[in-house]
Scaffold this active site. Structure first.
Site: not given
Lengths: 330, 329
Positions: A63, A88-89, A132
């Protein structure tokens, strides 16, 4: 003549992507899962077959670097759409977003533009739990150097995506998967919804409910129920967090004198905190009662359906809050 | 090096010599100002000792190729062709600075010559260089992009992610690691399990080369080859340049009093001065005379002095500048 059809929210995004990538060779889509028929909520259907792997770039799970790569491509004349299918990532990408995308114009005295759309998707519920489920709009709102939009209707989903891609700044386009099956009128051609403008979704005279993203849907449901109790609700879709349309909020408070902000992010230092601060300082004289907020409790998202029920906001919780505001003491 | 093996025109040798000297005398001047006044207050990470890397690499590039840099940015900026006066003014925090006084030493850019900015976040510009190369590849352009970074940047995850993506997509990017053997105070052997940084290229199926970073000609030749391959569409190269910074991590001090490194080590590297080395070669080749050398020194000294005067005489930014340049509207 504008040709309108009824589309689902995810179809409106899909159509915008097809048209934007077709129209401008500088636009490309990059992110995890963009060649998958389902990973990005069906929004990317058909793109890889139409535009090929040079413009629809599915990526390794890197990411931070993929975000940096999109920034670098923007610096070299492209207009990338970078998707993070789960917000979230995006914590992985915070360095490239906060230290690089947000600073590159200012830090070098206006030499560079970063025309980059950063599309972050809130994907929650269904027991997905703490990692998530996050709605991180407040974190990005804190950082100077971004524009931030949160569309709540299919019409705005398409029109704001077009505006984001045409903008010469890094624009965070945040949407909520709970909206993806909402239906609405959408013009077939490309059109823009201006960044920086909120919209009144329902006029009313008793209470202003200002909401972000999916919370607009719940606020409208609540308004309908409250109408039966003789409470006339005005619903404002904030739509653009940065720049924020303060005027539309303050004007509404001038009319109603009562204000509740409903945001699907956490409470402490959240979007709701910032907006309450604006209302209580800049619209203080018009308030007939304390301005209130509804936001997520300060705990991570739980997995159990029993706890999710307590955690997430819905129209019932909004109704309770409105009744509290309208009770005798106020 | 055998003289017969040098396939470089004397014009290029002269350019290299002047570029290295411009960096050296600029940095010596900055060190002097930092030591003797409070005219420059931003943290400056000096490039003295490493001049051959920036010079050799940038000499192999075209003006429209892109370079991304680090907190130790001055050498890269000057080698790519950034304006010296505006660099000095930036260190002084003046409105005529290349970043209008908003960046300071660690954040300099000069877009007109493809110097696309420097990040103080270690490894921060590596993916940016990959992204620019990605854009060039989509655009069908023959341009290349260079990421300069130190050995410390190879401790960061984004270094590996970036190498992977660049090799996966065969992008026209050159990764130039300036291994000056210290990340801040920490010697490389205390931070890397394998100090052979060039070896890390192999796991991503790209060429990795270690070169004497104090030999400007070697750096130039290796870069030229990497650039050629990149322009042909053959993908990225990792070049590890072994070098040494004479001063400490930040500021003018030699850091010998802090117990971080030995006098012997510093002396060893000062004897391997990249500028003296090229000078000796040029004398030997007969393409530099004593008079020419003196003249070049005089010219560069004058240029640096003029840059200081320009910086001193320039105004500070006005107060309302604080709020400008955040967004493009």
């Amino acid at each position: 003549m504008i040709k309108m059809r009824r589309l689902l929210y995810h179809q409106a995004i899909n159509e915008a992507l097809h048209q934007l990538i077709e129209r401008d060779p500088r636009v490309f889509l990059i992110g995890q899962g963009v060649t998958s028929p389902w990973y990005v909520g069906r929004t990317t259907v058909g793109l890889i077959h139409r535009f090929g792997p040079k413009r629809i770039i599915d990526t390794p799970v890197s990411e931070n670097s993929i975000t940096g790569i999109a920034i670098g491509a923007a610096l070299a004349g492209m207009r990338p759409i970078l998707v993070h299918p789960r917000m979230d990532f995006m914590y992985y990408a915070m360095d490239q977003l906060a230290n690089h995308a947000a600073t590159w114009r200012y830090m070098f005295g206006n030499q560079f533009s970063i025309p980059l759309t950063i599309w972050g998707i809130v994907n929650r519920g269904g027991g997905q739990a703490a990692q998530h489920s996050q709605s991180l709009q407040a974190i990005f709102m804190h950082i100077p150097g971004f524009k931030i939009v949160m569309p709540s209707t299919p019409y705005d989903a398409k029109g704001l995506l077009v505006s984001a891609v045409e903008d010469n700044n890094p624009v965070l386009y945040i949407d909520d998967r709970w909206l993806y099956n909402c239906e609405g009128e959408v013009p077939e051609d490309l059109y823009k919804v201006p960044i920086g403008k909120g919209i009144v979704r329902r006029e009313g005279k008793d209470v202003t409910l200002a909401a972000t993203s999916y919370m607009v849907v719940e606020a409208l449901k609540a308004a309908k129920v409250l109408e039966g109790e003789g409470i006339d609700i005005e619903v404002i879709d904030i739509r653009s967090l940065k720049p924020l349309d303060k005027e539309i909020l303050i004007n509404s408070v001038k009319k109603t004198g009562r204000f509740i902000i409903v945001d699907g992010g956490w409470r402490t230092c959240g979007v709701s905190a910032e907006i309450l601060s604006i209302i209580t300082t800049e619209a203080y004289d018009y308030l007939k009662a304390p301005a209130l907020r509804l936001a997520l409790p300060d705990v991570p998202a739980p997995a159990s359906p029993a706890l999710e029920k307590v955690y997430y906001l819905n129209s019932e919780k909004i109704i309770v809050k409105v009744r509290e505001l309208m009770s005798d003491k106020n | 090096m055998k003289i017969s093996s040098i396939n470089i025109s004397s014009e290029i040798l002269h350019k290299m010599y002047v570029t290295m000297l411009r960096i050296r005398l600029f940095e010596e001047k900055v060190a002097d100002i930092l030591s003797n006044s409070k005219e420059i207050i931003c943290p400056c990470h000096l490039y003295i000792g490493q001049e051959a890397v920036a010079t050799g690499v940038c000499m192999a590039l075209n003006k429209d190729d892109y370079v991304f840099s680090t907190h130790r940015s001055h050498g890269h900026y000057l080698a790519k062709g950034g304006d010296m006066k505006r660099l000095m003014a930036e260190l002084y925090g003046k409105e005529t600075g290349c970043s209008k006084g908003k960046g300071g030493s660690m954040h300099v850019a000069f877009k007109d010559v493809g110097f696309m900015g420097s990040s103080a976040i270690v490894a921060g510009t590596i993916p940016l260089a990959v992204g620019a190369a990605f854009a060039f590849s989509i655009q069908g352009s023959k341009r290349v992009s260079v990421a300069f970074f130190g050995d410390g940047a190879t401790h960061e995850g984004t270094f590996y992610e970036s190498l992977n993506f660049a090799s996966l997509k065969k992008l026209p990017v050159i990764f130039v690691c300036e291994n000056n053997q210290y990340s801040t105070h920490m010697p490389i052997s205390a931070s890397l399990a394998d100090v052979r940084i060039y070896k890390k290229a192999g796991i991503f199926k790209m060429p990795g080369i270690r070169v004497d970073g104090n030999d400007v000609i070697k750096v130039f030749e290796v870069t030229r080859k990497a650039v050629e391959e990149a322009r042909k569409g053959n993908g990225p190269t990792l070049i590890e340049c072994l070098t040494y910074r004479w001063r400490g991590h930040v500021g003018p001090s030699y850091d010998l009093d802090k117990g971080l490194r030995s006098k012997e080590e510093l002396d060893y590297w000062m004897r391997r001065c990249p500028i003296k080395r090229l000078e000796r070669l040029m004398f030997k080749l007969g393409c530099l005379t004593k008079d020419q050398k003196d003249q070049i020194y005089e010219n560069v000294k004058k240029e640096v002095e003029e840059a200081v005067i320009f910086a001193k005489e320039s105004p500070y930014p006005k107060e309302d500048e604080l709020y400008k340049d955040l967004l493009n509207d």
